[in-house]
Motif scaffolding. Structure first.
Motif, PDB file in Angstrom:
ATOM      1  N   SER A 179     -57.970 -46.371  10.895  1.00 29.71           N
ATOM      2  CA  SER A 179     -57.450 -45.012  10.716  1.00 29.71           C
ATOM      3  C   SER A 179     -56.028 -44.929  11.250  1.00 29.71           C
ATOM      4  CB  SER A 179     -58.341 -44.000  11.442  1.00 29.71           C
ATOM      5  OG  SER A 179     -58.227 -44.163  12.834  1.00 29.71           O
ATOM      6  N   ASN A 180     -55.336 -43.862  10.873  1.00 30.34           N
ATOM      7  CA  ASN A 180     -53.979 -43.644  11.363  1.00 30.34           C
ATOM      8  C   ASN A 180     -53.950 -43.454  12.867  1.00 30.34           C
ATOM      9  OD1 ASN A 180     -52.300 -43.878   9.135  1.00 30.34           O
ATOM     10  ND2 ASN A 180     -52.742 -41.813   8.464  1.00 30.34           N
ATOM     11  N   HIS A 237     -51.857 -49.333   8.212  1.00 31.38           N
ATOM     12  CA  HIS A 237     -52.870 -49.632   9.215  1.00 31.38           C
ATOM     13  C   HIS A 237     -52.692 -50.981   9.886  1.00 31.38           C
ATOM     14  CE1 HIS A 237     -55.833 -46.517   7.413  1.00 31.38           C
ATOM     15  NE2 HIS A 237     -54.728 -45.994   7.869  1.00 31.38           N
ATOM     16  N   GLU A 239     -63.277 -41.502   2.754  1.00 27.73           N
ATOM     17  CA  GLU A 239     -64.358 -42.018   3.582  1.00 27.73           C
ATOM     18  C   GLU A 239     -65.312 -42.833   2.737  1.00 27.73           C
ATOM     19  OE1 GLU A 239     -67.913 -40.377   6.463  1.00 27.73           O
ATOM     20  OE2 GLU A 239     -66.233 -39.097   5.977  1.00 27.73           O
ATOM     21  N   TYR A 292     -63.335 -46.459   7.126  1.00 33.74           N
ATOM     22  CA  TYR A 292     -62.325 -45.625   6.471  1.00 33.74           C
ATOM     23  C   TYR A 292     -61.350 -46.489   5.703  1.00 33.74           C
ATOM     24  CZ  TYR A 292     -64.133 -42.086   9.532  1.00 33.74           C
ATOM     25  OH  TYR A 292     -64.963 -41.225  10.177  1.00 33.74           O
ATOM     26  N   TYR A 343     -57.199 -39.799   3.926  1.00 33.44           N
ATOM     27  CA  TYR A 343     -58.349 -40.668   4.117  1.00 33.44           C
ATOM     28  C   TYR A 343     -59.363 -40.497   3.001  1.00 33.44           C
ATOM     29  CZ  TYR A 343     -56.687 -41.102   8.864  1.00 33.44           C
ATOM     30  OH  TYR A 343     -55.925 -41.340   9.957  1.00 33.44           O
ATOM     31  N   SER A 401     -57.582 -45.991   3.400  1.00 33.62           N
ATOM     32  CA  SER A 401     -56.525 -45.071   3.040  1.00 33.62           C
ATOM     33  C   SER A 401     -55.543 -45.765   2.109  1.00 33.62           C
ATOM     34  CB  SER A 401     -55.806 -44.592   4.286  1.00 33.62           C
ATOM     35  OG  SER A 401     -54.718 -43.802   3.938  1.00 33.62           O
TER      36      SER A 401
END
Length: 102
Positions: free
Chosen positions: A82-83, A39, A23, A32, A21, A34
């Motif tokens: 996020s994951n 996602h 931020e 977030y 990640y 990535s």
């Protein structure tokens, strides 16, 4: 010598955890982003099922993708920041429990 050990431990910890990640903060809150995560939650088919007089949706072919679902010829279940949220959404898709029904 202690500093050297601390640096080695820190580097090993960072390499094991990875940089999943990045931020990004803005004035409206925290979001977030990535580079190496998937996602987007996509599916191949949505079926309307009627059971005992009640209608519900069943999603088939649920998977996570790195890019937009339309790039893979699939339908969009959602995009998540996020994951963890993407994993939860994948579970909801596979178990046919969407948050919103259109």
């Amino acid at each position: 010598m202690k500093k050297l050990y601390m640096i080695v431990i820190l580097l090993l910890g960072v390499s094991a955890y990875g940089y999943d990640y990045v931020e990004v903060r803005d004035s409206g809150g925290t979001s977030y982003y990535s580079n190496n995560s998937r996602h987007y939650v996509c599916y191949n088919k949505r079926i309307k099922v009627v059971s005992d007089g009640e209608m519900y949706l069943s999603y088939r072919g649920c998977t996570r993708k790195r890019y937009r679902c339309s790039d893979y010829g699939m339908y969009h279940f959602g995009k998540y920041p996020s994951n963890t949220k993407a994993s939860n959404a994948l579970w909801r898709c596979r178990n046919s429990r969407p948050r919103f029904v259109d």
